[in-house]
Design a protein around this motif. Structure first.
Motif, PDB file in Angstrom:
ATOM      1  N   PHE A   1       0.696  -1.167  -0.414  1.00 43.43           N
ATOM      2  CA  PHE A   1      -0.397  -0.139  -0.169  1.00 43.43           C
ATOM      3  C   PHE A   1       0.810   1.151   0.053  1.00 43.43           C
ATOM      4  O   PHE A   1       0.271   2.526  -0.237  1.00 43.43           O
ATOM      5  CB  PHE A   1      -0.938  -0.114   1.058  1.00 43.43           C
ATOM      6  CG  PHE A   1      -2.240  -1.270   0.889  1.00 43.43           C
ATOM      7  CD1 PHE A   1      -2.909  -0.910   0.437  1.00 43.43           C
ATOM      8  CD2 PHE A   1      -1.766  -2.078   1.262  1.00 43.43           C
ATOM      9  CE1 PHE A   1      -3.805  -1.886   0.360  1.00 43.43           C
ATOM     10  CE2 PHE A   1      -2.680  -2.926   2.067  1.00 43.43           C
ATOM     11  CZ  PHE A   1      -4.295  -3.163   1.198  1.00 43.43           C
ATOM     12  N   ILE A   2       1.912   1.235   0.037  1.00 42.45           N
ATOM     13  CA  ILE A   2       3.338   2.321   0.117  1.00 42.45           C
ATOM     14  C   ILE A   2       3.805   2.476  -1.124  1.00 42.45           C
ATOM     15  O   ILE A   2       3.763   3.372  -1.672  1.00 42.45           O
ATOM     16  CB  ILE A   2       3.990   2.337   1.519  1.00 42.45           C
ATOM     17  CG1 ILE A   2       3.078   2.148   2.722  1.00 42.45           C
ATOM     18  CG2 ILE A   2       5.380   2.947   1.044  1.00 42.45           C
ATOM     19  CD1 ILE A   2       5.064   2.139   3.525  1.00 42.45           C
ATOM     20  N   THR A   3       3.917   1.168  -1.581  1.00 39.24           N
ATOM     21  CA  THR A   3       4.494   1.684  -2.711  1.00 39.24           C
ATOM     22  C   THR A   3       3.507   1.343  -3.770  1.00 39.24           C
ATOM     23  O   THR A   3       4.548   1.292  -5.286  1.00 39.24           O
ATOM     24  CB  THR A   3       5.439   0.372  -3.098  1.00 39.24           C
ATOM     25  OG1 THR A   3       5.170  -1.293  -2.608  1.00 39.24           O
ATOM     26  CG2 THR A   3       6.669   0.239  -1.571  1.00 39.24           C
ATOM     27  N   ASP A   4       2.820   0.633  -4.204  1.00 38.08           N
ATOM     28  CA  ASP A   4       1.704   0.517  -5.119  1.00 38.08           C
ATOM     29  C   ASP A   4       0.572   2.038  -5.651  1.00 38.08           C
ATOM     30  O   ASP A   4       0.254   1.680  -4.786  1.00 38.08           O
ATOM     31  CB  ASP A   4       0.889  -0.921  -5.322  1.00 38.08           C
ATOM     32  CG  ASP A   4       0.198  -0.784  -6.528  1.00 38.08           C
ATOM     33  OD1 ASP A   4       0.306  -1.160  -7.406  1.00 38.08           O
ATOM     34  OD2 ASP A   4      -1.327  -0.711  -6.583  1.00 38.08           O
ATOM     35  N   LYS A   5       0.376   2.304  -6.882  1.00 39.26           N
ATOM     36  CA  LYS A   5       0.008   3.359  -6.716  1.00 39.26           C
ATOM     37  C   LYS A   5      -1.544   3.475  -7.421  1.00 39.26           C
ATOM     38  O   LYS A   5      -2.201   3.941  -6.419  1.00 39.26           O
ATOM     39  CB  LYS A   5       0.563   4.240  -8.252  1.00 39.26           C
ATOM     40  CG  LYS A   5      -0.139   5.579  -8.559  1.00 39.26           C
ATOM     41  CD  LYS A   5       0.437   5.422 -10.507  1.00 39.26           C
ATOM     42  CE  LYS A   5      -0.561   6.479 -10.288  1.00 39.26           C
ATOM     43  NZ  LYS A   5      -0.599   6.996 -11.777  1.00 39.26           N
ATOM     44  N   ILE A   6      -2.167   2.440  -7.231  1.00 45.02           N
ATOM     45  CA  ILE A   6      -3.265   1.907  -7.111  1.00 45.02           C
ATOM     46  C   ILE A   6      -4.082   1.699  -5.581  1.00 45.02           C
ATOM     47  O   ILE A   6      -4.639   2.796  -5.407  1.00 45.02           O
ATOM     48  CB  ILE A   6      -3.689   0.677  -8.768  1.00 45.02           C
ATOM     49  CG1 ILE A   6      -3.320   1.935  -9.529  1.00 45.02           C
ATOM     50  CG2 ILE A   6      -5.103   0.612  -8.159  1.00 45.02           C
ATOM     51  CD1 ILE A   6      -3.840   2.822  -9.974  1.00 45.02           C
ATOM     52  N   SER A   7      -3.309   1.027  -5.272  1.00 46.58           N
ATOM     53  CA  SER A   7      -3.484   0.711  -3.832  1.00 46.58           C
ATOM     54  C   SER A   7      -3.481   1.429  -3.061  1.00 46.58           C
ATOM     55  O   SER A   7      -3.517   1.731  -1.791  1.00 46.58           O
ATOM     56  CB  SER A   7      -2.423  -0.771  -2.680  1.00 46.58           C
ATOM     57  OG  SER A   7      -2.847  -1.788  -4.182  1.00 46.58           O
ATOM     58  N   SER A   8      -2.634   2.008  -3.215  1.00 43.80           N
ATOM     59  CA  SER A   8      -1.568   3.449  -2.267  1.00 43.80           C
ATOM     60  C   SER A   8      -3.174   4.529  -2.273  1.00 43.80           C
ATOM     61  O   SER A   8      -2.952   4.900  -0.999  1.00 43.80           O
ATOM     62  CB  SER A   8      -0.919   4.062  -2.808  1.00 43.80           C
ATOM     63  OG  SER A   8      -0.158   5.418  -1.694  1.00 43.80           O
TER      64      SER A   8
END
Length: 634
Positions: free
Chosen positions: A269-276
């Motif tokens: 969640f810190i590194t993935d653009k969509i999940s963030s």
């Protein structure tokens, strides 16, 4: 007061206005339902779902729903006939819910229909989609249907118990609205990474988090639902959501369960653009509803980032502030941290690095959020001392948002206001000679240095020329930028806005008119009218330059709004002057799409034909306003 040494940047610098953040890729012929008609029969040509594919919505069915929606919009807003129409249409929607949801035109109509739907029909449609939840949530059209269904909860939750009592014993879904929402949350929780990582599914997660928390964020309320056409923009009244609404305790419990899922895979969640994006929304909702859990989540994010590979120039957090994805998440973390935790974060990771961050094309944005979150003198003091020497350089690098955020922090905390104003005058090259200070408003509004705005050429190190009042009066006001307008609004709310007010008073009538007619500049006039630091006398001195410009102001989209605001706070004498000037062009006002609203607000017809009655009416209004102000002051 001397201007001091010049910036290494060239004289006559045009400050870039600050671009957008650089973050990655950009029919069947049936009669319409009525009071005495039976529920609509299924439309001709209904298609069965093909194996391993989305069900097809036939042209006949599409035409049927289009006509039904049109009839519903034209029907009376209340009454038995309308209720029957809605019931019949939604019963047909239930049988084709999946086909409608996965069809572009069908999903747009379904979103609008959900805005009209009572509780039970909506629950039945929701239940019909449950078996294909993942398919619909991750479909480019279906996702908007699920969002619209969720966004009906503020409207329907309050009436849920009452409607359930009324329909007790009748045919209906086996699950209540609360059970359906909790069921959706459970299914999302089971495949949390799948939903959060999908371009479309992440929107469902974000909306679900808001609904469970009983708060619809401003960004969600501003986003139009359904079609982008002008017709679809006319959303029904039910779509206007309040910011907060009551939810069952079970919703908050489920919100905490969902939020715990972020901790299991915090790195994703810190590194993935969509999940963030999902984590960012969760932080905003938790900050409002479960602040302790929000703090726990923030600590988890900061703790994870602080243990990554060390930065050569300080804390590992600095590397992530320069990253396109993680910096956005850190922006939200900075905004929701409590003041003591924000102070310690600054001291441990950011102190001594602010100038570097201000110059970076990405890191300057989380720096702006840090400045937006400053609420204490203890934090503002080291931040101001670090950034104050480089304001002109930051402007020249095209990052004016940093400067505006610093000015906003000075306004909010009530400190360093005189210092930051002097630094701004120096940065825009209008501090010395002192005659140039009268030109600060046009310079701030357009974000241009003095030499650029007036087209001067000065050699490096030359003595700055005196301000030429005649030249300034002859020049039309430049284009007002959004950030320039924000800067002026902050300055007008300083405890002593005298210098800015004098510069506003130096504007000619046409220049002040241009400011009021500008989409961004009109808010500067709002600040003059609303700032507690601007006395009635100073306000009147600035606004008197608009005399002779009232008709042009009234016939402008933004100017008419400014004139309405001026009118609402004007004394009877000033109202007479405004009405007299407008009355000279009464016919022009009546024909203008904006002017005729002003004429009605001013009661211009009464003023022209029955002056005594108009004066009595306005006197009564003024008396009521004085009484209200007296009550508010007490």
């Amino acid at each position: 007061m001397g201007q001091g040494p010049r910036s290494p940047h060239k004289v006559g610098r045009r400050f870039p206005a600050g671009g957008k953040r650089g973050r990655g890729a950009k029919g069947s012929g049936r009669p319409l339902p009525g009071r005495k008609r039976q529920p609509w029969p299924p439309p001709d040509g209904r298609s069965e779902p093909a194996p391993d594919s989305h069900p097809h919505l036939s042209p006949e069915a599409l035409g049927y729903f289009r006509r039904a929606l049109s009839a519903l919009k034209e029907a009376p807003e209340t009454g038995e006939e309308r209720d029957l129409m809605v019931h019949n249409i939604m019963k047909e929607v239930e049988t084709q819910a999946l086909a409608l949801s996965t069809n572009r035109a069908g999903s747009e109509m379904l979103q609008e229909l959900l805005g009209f739907s009572p509780l039970k029909p909506l629950c039945r449609v929701w239940a019909a989609l449950r078996s294909n939840l993942l398919t619909v949530a991750c479909h480019r059209c279906g996702v908007h249907v699920l969002q619209s269904a969720l966004l009906q909860l503020p409207r329907l939750l309050g009436s849920a118990a009452e409607e359930e009592e009324e329909e007790d014993g009748k045919d209906g879904p086996t699950e209540t609205l609360e059970e359906l929402v909790l069921g959706l949350a459970a299914e999302v929780c089971d495949d949390f990474l799948v939903y959060c990582g999908d371009t479309h599914g992440s929107f469902v997660v974000r909306t679900l988090l808001q609904v469970l928390g009983g708060t619809i964020l401003e960004s969600e309320r501003a986003r139009p639902r359904g079609s982008q056409s002008s017709e679809a923009q006319k959303t029904p009244a039910q779509e206007c959501k309040p910011a907060d609404f009551e939810v069952p305790e079970t919703f908050l419990n489920r919100l905490q369960d969902l939020s715990s899922s972020f901790l299991k895979d915090i790195a994703v969640f810190i590194t993935d653009k969509i999940s963030s994006f999902c984590l960012q929304v969760a932080l905003q909702v938790l900050h409002r509803k479960l602040p302790q859990f929000c703090a726990h989540l923030c600590n988890a994010v900061i703790g994870y980032l602080s243990t990554r590979s060390s930065s050569v120039d300080g804390s590992p957090l600095l590397l992530f502030l320069r990253d396109q994805t993680s910096s956005r998440l850190l922006e939200q973390v900075l905004l929701v941290l409590e003041p003591p935790r924000l102070q310690s974060l600054f001291e441990e990771h950011l102190q001594g690095q602010l100038q570097t961050l201000a110059a970076h094309p990405i890191a300057n944005f989380p720096l702006q959020r840090l400045l937006d979150a400053v609420t204490t003198p203890e934090l503002l003091s080291p931040v101001f001392e670090e950034l104050s020497p480089v304001l002109e350089a930051v402007l020249a690098q095209g990052h004016p948002g940093v400067v505006i955020a610093l000015v906003g922090a000075c306004r909010r905390v009530g400190a360093y206001q005189a210092k930051v104003l002097q630094l701004l005058l120096e940065a825009f090259h209008c501090a010395e000679p002192s005659s140039r200070q009268a030109a600060c408003v046009p310079l701030f509004a357009t974000l241009m240095a003095y030499e650029v705005y007036y087209g001067l050429t000065e050699e490096e190190g030359a003595v700055p020329a005196e301000h030429q009042v005649a030249v300034a009066a002859a020049r039309a006001l430049g284009d007002v930028t959004v950030l320039g307008s924000l800067l002026l609004q902050h300055l007008l709310h300083f405890s002593t806005p005298g210098l800015v007010l004098r510069s506003l008073g130096a504007l000619t009538g046409p220049q002040l008119l241009s400011l009021a007619q500008s989409p961004a500049g009109s808010h500067v006039l709002d600040a003059i009218l609303t700032s507690p630091s601007v006395t009635r006398k100073l306000r009147r001195r600035v606004l008197q330059n608009l005399k002779g410009q009232y008709v042009a102001l009234a016939c402008s989209r933004h100017g008419s709004r400014v004139l309405d605001a001026i009118w609402s706070g004007a004394a009877l004498r000033a109202r007479k002057e405004i009405a007299a000037e407008l009355g000279e062009q009464n016919q022009e006002l009546i024909r203008d799409p904006f002017g005729h609203h002003v004429a009605r607000n001013v009661a211009l017809t009464t003023f022209l034909k029955r002056r005594e009655a108009w004066e009595q009416q306005q006197g009564a209004v003024a008396k009521r306003r004085r009484a209200l102000n007296s009550i508010l002051e007490d």
